[in-house]
Scaffold this active site. Structure first.
Site, PDB file in Angstrom:
ATOM      1  N   CYS B 163      -8.290  10.718   3.068  1.00 38.00           N
ATOM      2  CA  CYS B 163      -8.955   9.981   2.157  1.00 38.00           C
ATOM      3  C   CYS B 163     -10.244   9.735   2.378  1.00 38.00           C
ATOM      4  O   CYS B 163     -10.995   9.279   1.613  1.00 38.00           O
ATOM      5  CB  CYS B 163      -8.262   8.541   2.502  1.00 38.00           C
ATOM      6  SG  CYS B 163      -6.472   8.384   2.281  1.00 38.00           S
ATOM      7  N   HIS B 295     -14.452   1.289   1.298  1.00 43.37           N
ATOM      8  CA  HIS B 295     -13.242   1.818   1.382  1.00 43.37           C
ATOM      9  C   HIS B 295     -12.141   0.773   0.858  1.00 43.37           C
ATOM     10  O   HIS B 295     -11.425   1.371  -0.050  1.00 43.37           O
ATOM     11  CB  HIS B 295     -12.777   2.526   2.618  1.00 43.37           C
ATOM     12  CG  HIS B 295     -11.806   3.478   2.828  1.00 43.37           C
ATOM     13  ND1 HIS B 295     -11.766   4.522   1.884  1.00 43.37           N
ATOM     14  CD2 HIS B 295     -10.372   3.418   3.311  1.00 43.37           C
ATOM     15  CE1 HIS B 295     -10.540   5.076   2.107  1.00 43.37           C
ATOM     16  NE2 HIS B 295      -9.850   4.628   2.881  1.00 43.37           N
ATOM     17  N   GLU B 306     -12.880  -2.740   8.273  1.00 39.79           N
ATOM     18  CA  GLU B 306     -14.035  -2.489   7.500  1.00 39.79           C
ATOM     19  C   GLU B 306     -15.079  -3.375   7.620  1.00 39.79           C
ATOM     20  O   GLU B 306     -16.333  -3.516   7.651  1.00 39.79           O
ATOM     21  CB  GLU B 306     -13.733  -1.989   6.353  1.00 39.79           C
ATOM     22  CG  GLU B 306     -15.045  -1.354   5.276  1.00 39.79           C
ATOM     23  CD  GLU B 306     -14.451  -0.874   4.050  1.00 39.79           C
ATOM     24  OE1 GLU B 306     -13.559  -0.846   3.835  1.00 39.79           O
ATOM     25  OE2 GLU B 306     -15.457  -0.068   3.520  1.00 39.79           O
ATOM     26  N   LYS B 327     -10.861   0.132  -5.723  1.00 41.08           N
ATOM     27  CA  LYS B 327      -9.741   0.755  -5.529  1.00 41.08           C
ATOM     28  C   LYS B 327      -8.539  -0.007  -6.592  1.00 41.08           C
ATOM     29  O   LYS B 327      -7.549   0.712  -6.826  1.00 41.08           O
ATOM     30  CB  LYS B 327      -9.170   0.697  -4.075  1.00 41.08           C
ATOM     31  CG  LYS B 327      -9.787   2.111  -3.597  1.00 41.08           C
ATOM     32  CD  LYS B 327      -9.066   2.332  -2.234  1.00 41.08           C
ATOM     33  CE  LYS B 327      -9.751   3.565  -1.732  1.00 41.08           C
ATOM     34  NZ  LYS B 327     -10.934   3.453  -1.200  1.00 41.08           N
ATOM     35  N   HIS B 332      -5.926   3.953  -4.944  1.00 41.33           N
ATOM     36  CA  HIS B 332      -6.527   4.795  -3.908  1.00 41.33           C
ATOM     37  C   HIS B 332      -6.099   6.373  -4.114  1.00 41.33           C
ATOM     38  O   HIS B 332      -5.135   6.858  -3.877  1.00 41.33           O
ATOM     39  CB  HIS B 332      -5.652   4.298  -2.813  1.00 41.33           C
ATOM     40  CG  HIS B 332      -6.250   5.010  -1.386  1.00 41.33           C
ATOM     41  ND1 HIS B 332      -7.104   6.163  -1.314  1.00 41.33           N
ATOM     42  CD2 HIS B 332      -6.296   4.895  -0.178  1.00 41.33           C
ATOM     43  CE1 HIS B 332      -7.512   6.294  -0.217  1.00 41.33           C
ATOM     44  NE2 HIS B 332      -6.833   5.592   0.559  1.00 41.33           N
ATOM     45  N   PHE B 391      -7.076   8.515   7.611  1.00 39.91           N
ATOM     46  CA  PHE B 391      -6.017   8.729   8.519  1.00 39.91           C
ATOM     47  C   PHE B 391      -6.556   9.912   9.347  1.00 39.91           C
ATOM     48  O   PHE B 391      -7.115  10.901   8.695  1.00 39.91           O
ATOM     49  CB  PHE B 391      -4.708   9.229   7.942  1.00 39.91           C
ATOM     50  CG  PHE B 391      -3.959   8.069   7.297  1.00 39.91           C
ATOM     51  CD1 PHE B 391      -4.209   6.652   7.688  1.00 39.91           C
ATOM     52  CD2 PHE B 391      -2.923   8.061   6.631  1.00 39.91           C
ATOM     53  CE1 PHE B 391      -3.384   5.768   7.187  1.00 39.91           C
ATOM     54  CE2 PHE B 391      -2.210   7.141   6.180  1.00 39.91           C
ATOM     55  CZ  PHE B 391      -2.477   5.889   6.387  1.00 39.91           C
TER      56      PHE B 391
END
Lengths: 99, 406
Positions: B163, B295, B306, B327, B332, B391
Site C-alpha cells: 500500500c 494514510h 499514524e 480514502k 484504499h 503491510f
C-alpha cells in the site's frame, strides 16, 4: 458437423479482430501472420484462441510452423475431422479461458 | 553535483471517485464518496460488499482492448499515464528516450488474470492457460506498457511495496531526477484488486468495514478498497522551464523506513521516522508543513498509530498541521493509493484548499490530531506531506511544496 471454408475463415477472422488494436487489413487465406502485424506473442494468442473457438487441439509443431491463415485453417480442418468437432457456442463456458 | 529541483507538470487519475483530475478533485474536496455495492464480483458471495470501482463506461476504447491484451491494473496505469502526459502538454508521438523513466507501484499486479486463469486450471476444467497469462499478470506490466507507449528507454521500475508502492515509485523517480540521472519521468501506481480470491483474502484479514471508510473516527471499523491509478509527470525544473511547462507543485522530499516489527501491525515509530526522513530530505522544519494527507485507512490500528506518529514528529497540538484522509472518497487503492493522494496533496497546495475527511464528524480520542471534517478548509500552507504505510512495515512519505515561480 461440417463447417464450410467460409465459416472457418469467418470464425478465425472474428478471433483475430477480438485482439487487434485497429481495424484489420483484409484477412484472406493467403494472409501471412506478418502481413497482419502479428508478432510471436500475437501468434501464440491466435493459435490458443483458435483452439478455444473450435474446441480442438492443434498439433504443436505444425501449428507453430504455420505462417498463413490458409495453413492455420487447414490444421483446424484436419483437427476437426480427426476428432469430435465442437461448435464454439457448444463449448462449456468453463472451458473458455478468457485471459 | 548540484541537485536539480524537481517539479510536477502532469497529473492523471482513474478512480471510482472520478476518472478525470477535475472530477476527482471535485469529489475529494466535496467529501463525496464513490463507495457502492460491488459489481465486479457477485456480492452474495462476499461478506464485505462495499467498494469504490471505476465504471467500465469511463474506460473508453482501451477498456475493450484491455479485456483481451492487458490486465485491468495495467490498463489503469496506461489511462492515467496518458492523462498525465496530455496534462503536461507533451506530444505523445515523440519518444522520450534514455533520459526518461517510468516508475510504477502495485500491490498485487495482475492477480485478476491469475485468479481467472488458474481457477479453470485448478478446477480441472482445462489443462492449459492463455499464452498472455504471464505478460498480463506480471507486476511490471503497467510500467512496461508505459515505456513502450512513450518510448521511454531509460530506467523502468516497478515497486511491489503493497500500500506504499506509489510513493516508492514517485520517490525514486524524484531522486533520479534530482541526481540528474534523468530529465523526465512518469511515476505513480495502479491497482485492480476486485477478484473473488483477492476480496476473500482481504475479508480473512478482517480489515474491511461493512458500511464505509471512516478514518480517525471513534466508530471506524476498517477500510473500503478502491481501484484505479494515479500518475504524475515529473521533470527537472530546467527541463520544465525549457519548454515553458505549467507547474502544479514542486516535489521536495522523500523518506522511507521499515518497521522491522510485524507483517500487518503498524509501528508509530516507523511512520514517524519516515515523516522525519522526508522532512530532512526536503530540508524543511516540521513547522513548515501545513497539511498532511494521511494514510488514514480507517482501521483501528493504522489510524491510532499514524496519529501517534504525527504527534511525535510535530509535537504540541498547536504545531500539528491540519490532517485529512481522502480514502473515504476514492477508497484504499493499495498500490495506487499513493498516486491518488499525491494528486490530492498537490492540488491542495495549488488551490489553497485542504480536502475534508469524508464520513467523519470528528477525530477519535485515540487520534488527537487536527482532523479536517465537514467542508474543505482554506489554507495558506506552503508545504505538505503525503503518507503511505504498507503491510510488511514499509513506510514512504512524500513532501511537496506550493509552486510560486520563485
Amino acid at each position: 458437423m461440417y463447417i464450410s471454408d467460409d465459416e472457418l475463415l469467418a470464425r478465425v477472422t472474428k478471433v483475430l479482430c477480438s485482439r487487434r488494436r485497429e481495424s484489420a487489413s483484409p484477412i484472406t487465406l493467403g494472409s501471412t501472420f506478418a502481413d497482419l502485424g502479428l508478432d510471436s506473442l500475437d501468434t501464440l494468442s491466435l493459435l490458443f484462441d483458435t483452439e478455444t473457438e473450435f474446441g480442438v487441439t492443434l498439433p504443436e509443431a505444425e501449428a507453430f510452423s504455420s505462417r498463413t491463415i490458409g495453413c492455420l485453417l487447414l490444421l483446424v480442418r484436419a483437427s476437426l475431422e480427426a476428432g469430435e468437432p465442437v461448435a464454439a457456442d457448444s463449448v462449456p463456458s468453463t472451458l473458455v479461458v478468457v485471459a | 553535483m548540484i541537485p536539480h529541483r524537481v517539479v510536477v507538470t502532469g497529473l492523471g487519475v482513474v478512480s471510482g471517485a472520478g476518472s478525470t483530475v477535475e472530477r476527482f478533485w471535485q469529489n475529494v474536496t466535496g467529501g463525496s464518496s464513490g463507495a457502492a455495492t460491488i459489481t465486479a464480483v457477485d456480492p452474495a458471495m462476499l461478506g464485505r460488499t462495499m467498494a469504490v470501482e471505476v465504471p467500465d463506461g469511463e474506460l473508453g476504447p482501451l477498456g475493450a482492448l484491455a479485456s483481451s491484451s492487458m490486465d485491468r491494473f495495467a490498463m489503469f496505469a496506461m489511462l492515467a499515464g496518458a492523462q498525465a502526459v496530455t496534462s503536461a502538454q507533451l506530444p505523445d508521438d515523440v519518444p522520450w528516450g534514455e533520459r526518461s523513466a517510468a516508475c510504477t507501484g502495485t500491490s498485487v499486479g495482475g492477480q485478476s488474470t491469475q485468479d481467472r486463469s488458474f481457477k479453470e486450471l485448478y478446477g480441472k476444467a482445462t489443462a492449459r492457460v492463455h499464452p498472455l497469462t504471464l505478460p498480463r499478470a506480471m507486476s511490471n506490466a503497467g510500467a512496461a506498457h508505459l515505456s513502450i507507449r512513450y518510448g521511454i528507454t531509460g530506467p523502468t521500475l516497478t515497486f511491489a511495496t503493497a500500500c506504499a508502492a506509489s510513493n516508492y515509485a514517485i520517490g525514486h523517480a524524484f531522486w533520479m531526477l534530482r541526481m540528474g540521472v534523468i530529465d523526465r519521468a512518469i511515476a505513480g501506481g495502479s491497482e485492480a484488486p476486485f477478484s473473488y480470491g483477492n476480496l476473500k483474502a482481504w475479508e480473512a484479514l478482517h480489515a474491511l468495514d461493512p458500511r464505509s471508510c471512516r478514518p480517525f473516527s471513534a466508530d471506524r471499523g476498517g477500510t473500503i478498497l478502491g481501484e484505479g491509478a494515479g500518475m504524475l509527470v515529473l521533470e527537472t525544473l530546467e527541463a520544465a522551464q525549457q519548454r515553458n511547462a505549467s507547474i502544479h507543485a514542486e516535489i521536495v522530499g522523500f523518506g522511507m523506513t521499515s518497521d522491522a516489527h510485524h507483517l500487518t501491525q503498524p509501528s508509530s515509530d516507523g511512520a514517524a521516522r519516515a515523516m522525519r526522513a522526508a522532512l530532512a530530505d526536503a530540508s524543511l522544519p516540521p513547522s513548515e508543513i501545513g497539511y498532511i494527507n494521511a494514510h488514514g485507512t480507517g482501521t483501528h490500528a493504522n489510524d491510532k498509530s499514524e496519529a501517534e506518529a504525527i504527534r511525535s514528529v510535530f509535537g504540541a497540538a498547536s504545531h500539528v498541521p491540519a490532517v485529512s484522509s481522502t480514502k473515504a472518497v476514492h477508497g484504499h487503492g493499495q498500490g495506487a493509493t499513493g498516486g491518488f493522494e499525491a494528486i490530492a496533496t498537490i492540488l491542495a497546495l495549488r488551490d489553497s484548499c485542504l480536502p475534508p475527511t469524508a464520513n467523519v464528524l470528528g477525530a477519535a480520542a485515540d487520534c488527537p490530531i487536527d482532523l479536517i471534517v465537514g467542508a474543505a478548509r482554506r489554507t495558506s500552507a506552503h508545504s505538505a506531506l503525503s503518507n503511505t504505510f504498507a503491510f510488511g512495515g514499509m513506510n514512504a512519505v512524500l513532501a511537496f511544496s506550493r509552486w510560486n515561480r520563485q
